[in-house]
Design an enzyme around this catalytic site. Sequence first.
Site, PDB file in Angstrom:
ATOM      1  N   HIS A 245      -5.352  -3.183  -2.744  1.00  0.00           N
ATOM      2  CA  HIS A 245      -5.077  -2.218  -3.819  1.00  0.00           C
ATOM      3  C   HIS A 245      -4.994  -2.866  -5.194  1.00  0.00           C
ATOM      4  O   HIS A 245      -4.822  -2.167  -6.187  1.00  0.00           O
ATOM      5  CB  HIS A 245      -3.774  -1.466  -3.532  1.00  0.00           C
ATOM      6  CG  HIS A 245      -3.826  -0.690  -2.256  1.00  0.00           C
ATOM      7  ND1 HIS A 245      -4.295   0.605  -2.189  1.00  0.00           N
ATOM      8  CD2 HIS A 245      -3.513  -1.045  -0.985  1.00  0.00           C
ATOM      9  CE1 HIS A 245      -4.243   1.012  -0.933  1.00  0.00           C
ATOM     10  NE2 HIS A 245      -3.777   0.042  -0.184  1.00  0.00           N
TER      11      HIS A 245
ATOM     12  N   SER B  26       0.803  -1.222   0.000  1.00  0.00           N
ATOM     13  CA  SER B  26       0.000   0.000   0.000  1.00  0.00           C
ATOM     14  C   SER B  26       0.838   1.274   0.000  1.00  0.00           C
ATOM     15  O   SER B  26       0.383   2.306  -0.480  1.00  0.00           O
ATOM     16  CB  SER B  26      -0.960  -0.001   1.186  1.00  0.00           C
ATOM     17  OG  SER B  26      -0.279  -0.225   2.399  1.00  0.00           O
TER      18      SER B  26
ATOM     19  N   LYS C  45     -11.692   0.887  -1.816  1.00  0.00           N
ATOM     20  CA  LYS C  45     -10.677   1.452  -2.695  1.00  0.00           C
ATOM     21  C   LYS C  45     -11.210   1.468  -4.127  1.00  0.00           C
ATOM     22  O   LYS C  45     -12.073   2.272  -4.424  1.00  0.00           O
ATOM     23  CB  LYS C  45      -9.368   0.710  -2.487  1.00  0.00           C
ATOM     24  CG  LYS C  45      -8.771   1.227  -1.159  1.00  0.00           C
ATOM     25  CD  LYS C  45      -7.825   0.379  -0.442  1.00  0.00           C
ATOM     26  CE  LYS C  45      -7.521   1.053   0.898  1.00  0.00           C
ATOM     27  NZ  LYS C  45      -6.993   0.147   1.888  1.00  0.00           N
TER      28      LYS C  45
HETATM   29  C1  LIG Z   1      -6.865   0.017   3.256  1.00  0.00           C
HETATM   30  C2  LIG Z   1      -6.282  -1.301   3.592  1.00  0.00           C
HETATM   31  C3  LIG Z   1      -6.889  -2.134   4.534  1.00  0.00           C
HETATM   32  C4  LIG Z   1      -8.046  -1.673   5.378  1.00  0.00           C
HETATM   33  O1  LIG Z   1      -9.229  -1.716   4.678  1.00  0.00           O
HETATM   34  P1  LIG Z   1     -10.441  -0.838   5.208  1.00  0.00           P
HETATM   35  O2  LIG Z   1     -11.619  -1.403   4.530  1.00  0.00           O
HETATM   36  O3  LIG Z   1     -10.154   0.563   4.823  1.00  0.00           O
HETATM   37  O4  LIG Z   1     -10.487  -1.025   6.693  1.00  0.00           O
HETATM   38  C5  LIG Z   1      -6.376  -3.402   4.721  1.00  0.00           C
HETATM   39  N1  LIG Z   1      -5.299  -3.818   4.037  1.00  0.00           N
HETATM   40  C6  LIG Z   1      -4.659  -3.023   3.146  1.00  0.00           C
HETATM   41  C7  LIG Z   1      -3.473  -3.549   2.431  1.00  0.00           C
HETATM   42  C8  LIG Z   1      -5.132  -1.738   2.910  1.00  0.00           C
HETATM   43  O5  LIG Z   1      -4.495  -0.945   2.061  1.00  0.00           O
END
Ligand SMILES: *Cc1c(COP(=O)(O)O)cnc(C)c1O
Length: 392
Positions: free
Chosen positions: A204, A176, A236
């Site tokens: 992502h 990320s 996302k």
């Molecule tokens: C954003 C993210 C999460 C968390 O997801 P949310 O639905 O925002 O709680 C978990 N793992 C990764 C790799 C992320 O980038």
Amino acid sequence: MSFDLAARLAARRAEHLYRQRPLLESPQGPQVVVDGQPLLAFCNNDYLGLANHPQVIEAWRAGASRWGVGGGASHLVIGHSTPHHALEEALAELTGRPRALLFTTGYMANLGAVTALVGQGDTVLEDRLNHASLLDAGLLSGARFNRYLHNDAASLAKRLEKATGNTLVVTDGVFSMDGDVADLPALARETKARGAWLMVDDAHGFGPLGANGGGLVEHFGLGLEDVPVLVGTLGKAFGTAGAFVAGSEDLIESLIQFARPYIYTTSQPPALACATLKSLELLRSEYWRREHLASLIRQFRQGAEQIGLELMDSFTPIQPIMVGDSARAVRLSQKLRERGVMVSAIRPPTVPAGSARLRVTLSAAHSEAQVQLLLSALADCFSELQAEPSHA
Ligand SMILES: *Cc1c(COP(=O)(O)O)cnc(C)c1O
């Protein structure tokens, strides 16, 4: 005894690590208003530009009219409704897995999956750059917890030799903060050879990567035997909220029985599931979004290399520019903002010490002209900073 919060906060400020929340006063998109200022933003994770898509909004609205606004109860009591169930089936189809289970957030999906699968006497091995939610999940599980070198199958193999009990290997798909991708074929080979399980959190990768948007696992063509536990998030590229775990029938049934962050929480609003179902449909019908995004990524990398910026090894929408020093990264981010461009500075502890960076994220909602504006602003700000006396 007292909590000296003021001293802690002052120390954080002194280290240039103090965080503040920008106030977004518009919907998510390339053109936003933040703290009263109109800005061209390159910092959300709305990679396909679906967070403010008229059809997704309409699906949410129609969903609310039909199903109401609240989930009303946990899934196991009476909160598991028809739209949740339909979304799980659509996610199983997208991932090519027998089943998928919906969670309220990605953080909870990760806590739930890891703690349901390993505990005392077991082992959890994680990439040292994994997302915080995965690291927290490993620590919370009570299993022996160990981190291997970033994306290094040989380092993993050494730790696998010493692992005891059920062993879960956990990695981000697309990392990320760096935008690089896990070498899943190599990690899967080592993991399988030791009879362990691989869990991939591809928050992502879903949407931008893979022939059908099925993420990094689809990109590499890996099946259930290679990646038995697959996590994706919906906040996302899908533009909504929530997350899922996909895998075998037995995995999903086990999570329903044992994953506490699944069991002890209210289901997400069913109308939200209606909106996400629409996003999944648009992933297929508006294929141009993925192509356009890919072309913006190429444009950005070529332009940035011409300016002489230090990019990272990434073909994903996450395109960090390495800066190193936290104060410098913050200064650059401020300078960009003065020019009407918003890019976040990412600092420790989110990234390792000395590796502060500007984290540019691109979206299908951006235009070529907007990416060109970003490149010009970056060129100006970097050369201005070069000219400034350094204030250590
Ligand atoms: C954003 C993210 C999460 C968390 O997801 P949310 O639905 O925002 O709680 C978990 N793992 C990764 C790799 C992320 O980038």
